[in-house]
Design an enzyme around this catalytic site. Structure first.
Site, PDB file in Angstrom:
ATOM      1  N   ILE A  34       1.015  -0.797  -0.111  1.00  0.00           N
ATOM      2  CA  ILE A  34      -0.051   0.004   0.145  1.00  0.00           C
ATOM      3  C   ILE A  34       0.287   1.415   0.251  1.00  0.00           C
ATOM      4  O   ILE A  34       0.822   1.753  -0.490  1.00  0.00           O
ATOM      5  CB  ILE A  34      -0.904   0.725   1.235  1.00  0.00           C
ATOM      6  CG1 ILE A  34      -1.983   0.640   1.002  1.00  0.00           C
ATOM      7  CG2 ILE A  34      -0.113   0.270   2.581  1.00  0.00           C
ATOM      8  CD1 ILE A  34      -3.112   0.553   1.632  1.00  0.00           C
ATOM      9  N   VAL A 100       4.430  -5.945  10.194  1.00  0.00           N
ATOM     10  CA  VAL A 100       2.641  -6.473  10.848  1.00  0.00           C
ATOM     11  C   VAL A 100       2.987  -8.538  11.364  1.00  0.00           C
ATOM     12  O   VAL A 100       4.018  -8.549  10.383  1.00  0.00           O
ATOM     13  CB  VAL A 100       2.057  -6.558   8.644  1.00  0.00           C
ATOM     14  CG1 VAL A 100       0.824  -7.657   9.528  1.00  0.00           C
ATOM     15  CG2 VAL A 100       1.576  -5.626   8.349  1.00  0.00           C
ATOM     16  N   HIS A 104       5.611 -12.535   5.664  1.00  0.00           N
ATOM     17  CA  HIS A 104       5.649 -11.766   4.422  1.00  0.00           C
ATOM     18  C   HIS A 104       6.745 -11.614   3.949  1.00  0.00           C
ATOM     19  O   HIS A 104       7.887 -11.031   4.938  1.00  0.00           O
ATOM     20  CB  HIS A 104       4.842 -10.653   4.479  1.00  0.00           C
ATOM     21  CG  HIS A 104       4.922  -9.196   5.328  1.00  0.00           C
ATOM     22  ND1 HIS A 104       5.037  -9.108   6.514  1.00  0.00           N
ATOM     23  CD2 HIS A 104       5.950  -7.967   5.419  1.00  0.00           C
ATOM     24  CE1 HIS A 104       5.384  -8.352   7.436  1.00  0.00           C
ATOM     25  NE2 HIS A 104       5.101  -7.440   6.673  1.00  0.00           N
ATOM     26  N   HIS A 106       8.359  -9.028   1.610  1.00  0.00           N
ATOM     27  CA  HIS A 106       9.243  -7.339   0.156  1.00  0.00           C
ATOM     28  C   HIS A 106       9.427  -8.734  -1.435  1.00  0.00           C
ATOM     29  O   HIS A 106      10.601  -8.828  -0.591  1.00  0.00           O
ATOM     30  CB  HIS A 106       9.673  -7.409   0.718  1.00  0.00           C
ATOM     31  CG  HIS A 106       8.844  -6.269   2.289  1.00  0.00           C
ATOM     32  ND1 HIS A 106       7.838  -4.963   2.308  1.00  0.00           N
ATOM     33  CD2 HIS A 106       9.115  -6.572   3.270  1.00  0.00           C
ATOM     34  CE1 HIS A 106       7.610  -5.113   3.378  1.00  0.00           C
ATOM     35  NE2 HIS A 106       8.495  -5.710   4.414  1.00  0.00           N
TER      36      HIS A 106
HETATM   37  P1  AMP Z   1       6.731  -4.548   7.664  1.00  0.00           P
HETATM   38  O1  AMP Z   1       7.266  -3.423   7.812  1.00  0.00           O
HETATM   39  O2  AMP Z   1       7.931  -5.629   7.047  1.00  0.00           O
HETATM   40  O3  AMP Z   1       6.137  -5.085   8.987  1.00  0.00           O
HETATM   41  O4  AMP Z   1       6.267  -4.212   6.632  1.00  0.00           O
HETATM   42  C1  AMP Z   1       4.481  -4.119   6.649  1.00  0.00           C
HETATM   43  C2  AMP Z   1       4.032  -3.583   4.582  1.00  0.00           C
HETATM   44  O5  AMP Z   1       3.141  -3.769   4.843  1.00  0.00           O
HETATM   45  C3  AMP Z   1       5.091  -2.147   4.557  1.00  0.00           C
HETATM   46  O6  AMP Z   1       5.053  -2.233   3.576  1.00  0.00           O
HETATM   47  C4  AMP Z   1       3.321  -1.392   4.494  1.00  0.00           C
HETATM   48  O7  AMP Z   1       2.815  -0.722   4.063  1.00  0.00           O
HETATM   49  C5  AMP Z   1       2.046  -2.594   3.933  1.00  0.00           C
HETATM   50  N1  AMP Z   1       0.938  -2.587   4.618  1.00  0.00           N
HETATM   51  C6  AMP Z   1       0.250  -2.546   5.697  1.00  0.00           C
HETATM   52  N2  AMP Z   1      -1.005  -2.381   5.223  1.00  0.00           N
HETATM   53  C7  AMP Z   1      -1.136  -2.785   4.139  1.00  0.00           C
HETATM   54  C8  AMP Z   1      -2.561  -3.240   3.152  1.00  0.00           C
HETATM   55  N3  AMP Z   1      -3.741  -3.025   3.342  1.00  0.00           N
HETATM   56  N4  AMP Z   1      -2.314  -3.391   1.928  1.00  0.00           N
HETATM   57  C9  AMP Z   1      -1.133  -3.764   1.403  1.00  0.00           C
HETATM   58  N5  AMP Z   1      -0.100  -3.595   2.227  1.00  0.00           N
HETATM   59  C10 AMP Z   1       0.249  -3.438   3.421  1.00  0.00           C
END
Ligand code: AMP
Length: 120
Positions: A34, A100, A104, A106
């Protein structure tokens, strides 16, 4: 670390909130970040409830691990970043600055990236 089923990616997996989907199969979902930090910024997540890469590596089935690993290759190719290169990042818990708490990876590319880590 217990899995928090109210985290935002769990909500995306349940369909409670939308995402900009890039890829999906039985075990994996990928969607555009996002807040992209480069022209290509895709998040790849397993559908299972895993908090981190170490949790996944230790506790997921061979089938899930195979599917996740293959999906990363397919997604990088489909995103068009394989030839020029890209970066895989999986931030983990407090020191890794994970926001989060659902595993995940990236996939970041589409331009020449900066240093892997800021020098501080
Ligand atoms: P991290 O800091 O590695 O946990 O990355 C979490 C990522 O999730 C960040 O790059 C955010 O921009 C992304 N993010 C958070 N909410 C959403 C969402 N609803 N849709 C897509 N990406 C998201």
């Amino acid at each position: 670390m217990a899995y928090d089923s109210e985290n935002i990616f769990a909500k995306i997996l349940r369909g409670d909130i939308p995402c900009n989907k890039f890829f999906e199969d039985d075990h994996v979902l990928a969607f555009h970040d996002i807040a992209p930090q480069a022209p290509t910024h895709i998040l790849v997540i397993p559908k299972g409830a895993y908090t981190s890469y170490d949790d996944f590596a230790m506790n997921a089935s061979d089938e899930e691990i195979l599917a996740f690993t293959r999906a990363i290759g397919k997604i990088a190719a489909a995103a068009g970043v394989v030839e020029d290169g890209y970066r895989l990042i999986s931030n983990t818990r407090e020191h890794g600055r994970q926001d989060v708490p659902h595993l995940h990876v990236h996939i970041i590319g589409g331009k020449k990236l900066g240093l892997m880590l800021p020098r501080d």
